[in-house]
Design an enzyme around this catalytic site. Sequence first.
Site, PDB file in Angstrom:
ATOM      1  N   ASP A  66       1.279  -1.284  -0.256  1.00 49.95           N
ATOM      2  CA  ASP A  66       0.136   0.051   0.193  1.00 49.95           C
ATOM      3  C   ASP A  66       0.861   1.234   0.108  1.00 49.95           C
ATOM      4  OD1 ASP A  66       1.231  -0.573   2.525  1.00 49.95           O
ATOM      5  OD2 ASP A  66      -0.842  -0.937   3.795  1.00 49.95           O
ATOM      6  N   ASP A  68       1.725   5.674   1.790  1.00 45.04           N
ATOM      7  CA  ASP A  68       1.448   6.099   2.100  1.00 45.04           C
ATOM      8  C   ASP A  68       1.895   7.561   2.023  1.00 45.04           C
ATOM      9  OD1 ASP A  68      -0.354   4.216   4.065  1.00 45.04           O
ATOM     10  OD2 ASP A  68       1.976   3.478   4.957  1.00 45.04           O
ATOM     11  N   ASP A 178       9.758   4.086  13.356  1.00 39.93           N
ATOM     12  CA  ASP A 178      10.356   2.825  13.778  1.00 39.93           C
ATOM     13  C   ASP A 178      12.115   2.558  13.292  1.00 39.93           C
ATOM     14  OD1 ASP A 178       9.001   1.307  11.636  1.00 39.93           O
ATOM     15  OD2 ASP A 178       7.530   0.102  12.769  1.00 39.93           O
TER      16      ASP A 178
END
Length: 492
Positions: A66, A68, A178
């Site tokens: 996907d 982002d 992260d």
Amino acid sequence: MTSQHASTEAVPRLANIIPRDSHPISRSKISADALRVLYRLREAGFEAYLVGGCVRDLTLGLEPKDFDVATNALPEQVRRLFRNCRLVGRRFRLAHVFFGREIIEVATFRASGAPPQGDEVVLEEGADELAGDDEAPVEDSRDVHDFDESLDRVVDQSGRILRDNIYGTIDDDVWRRDFTCNALYYNIADFSVWDYANGFDDIKAKRLRLIGDPETRYREDPVRMLRAARFEAKLDFSIESATAEPILRLRELLAGVPPARLFDETLKLFLTGHGAASYRVLLDRGLLDVLLPNVAAFARRHPGSAPQRMLVQGLANTDQRVRADRPVTPSFLFALLMYGPIGLEIEKRPRNEWHEISTILDAVDSVVREIYGRVAIHRRFILGVRDMFALQPRLEAPRGRRALRTLEHPRFRAAFDLLQLRSEFGMADPALVEWWTRLQAAGPQQRVTMSEALSRESAGADNGPSGGGRRRAGRRRGRGRGGRGRGGPAAG
Ligand code: ATP
Ligand code: MG
């Protein structure tokens, strides 16, 4: 969990800007819808970047799952730019821009006061069940009040946000991500990649490294331990030692993560094409023991057992289905994971009850209960697992017209797949699999003939549930490897 952001002091706050001719990301590999969003934001005077897994995957030459987008436009401003847009998330608002089935997630840069990434409630298809299963949503004292976007924000004359409790700039945003490989920004203004954390080199070296102090980052959000395992499995990266080391010490923190979120993570681990690898990594890193304790306990006590080998094979089959774009269901996944523990539950009962449906369902329920404290499996998938197990004795003892009704059961296909897999590992009779395969392929008239032939056989000497005749081959109850009762899974 805390939203304090104490972990990046030591990191220099300057981006290395990689120009278009020094990185492999080509617009032809970016979804047309994502490009549309990026260009529209840019035309409206905002900054717009692709960020996260999609930039990582494009750098690796993989097809992103996907796309982002990160921007300095506020959620309301994003909404005004796109008609097909919905704002989601309570603690941190995100814009979802819809194009048919594709959703482009647009997030405003986060400041250090914003709740952590991955913490927002993002509604997906069927997510209403989540609320149904778990009536106390996962929130702590910080989010009892909805924030108001107009408060505490400093905006310059052009509307650019200078400082906000929640929203920030790209170089606030980056330190909240992260892993270094997930912290690259692809700038639509000039097609350069902004790299603050040496992510580009880490990707090239296939190295997984947390941004900042690993222990702090895991304490902020223990789900990052599972994400580390997932990226290790999915990307075949090696986890750098400082990032790997705290996992064994801190893994128990996962017990404090809302079970609804762990359910989502579990599906990402096992149902996105690298489930077999995820399973191995989770076991190796001791994470399965906190995510699915009873599944891990079975694996550790019964290595090499038939259910164990079946689980690994079933995960590999599932991976193949995902890669071939065929549908997969969480029910099947959980049936595989729970098979061993369910077998152990069944074996606590007297042997002559092992193949009774009530025994089987009690065993399923008790294993589900243990799991549910950690991983909130949606109710419909629990029902799916129950049906799959309850159908096993019926598949193993087809009787006349009832066999035809079994064929019509909405969960027949999943149950049959389980039977087939069991037979591969000596836990069910291959002749039965063959009979059901023929029955499925047969036309309506032939089906009746086949099932009636079975009825006549059943009326013979052995009038028991599994009938006589050719069925006898399948009745090895109480003997050998497959001898744990027809419905009862063998611990092998
Ligand atoms: P995938 O290929 O599975 O989509 P991804 O890296 O894109 O992997 P997402 O869950 O889609 O993972 O998250 C998008 C990005 O948001 C990540 O790349 C990362 O930058 C950031 N992110 C997501 N979850 C967290 C988290 N728990 N902590 C910090 N940053 C996170
Ligand atoms: Mg992603």
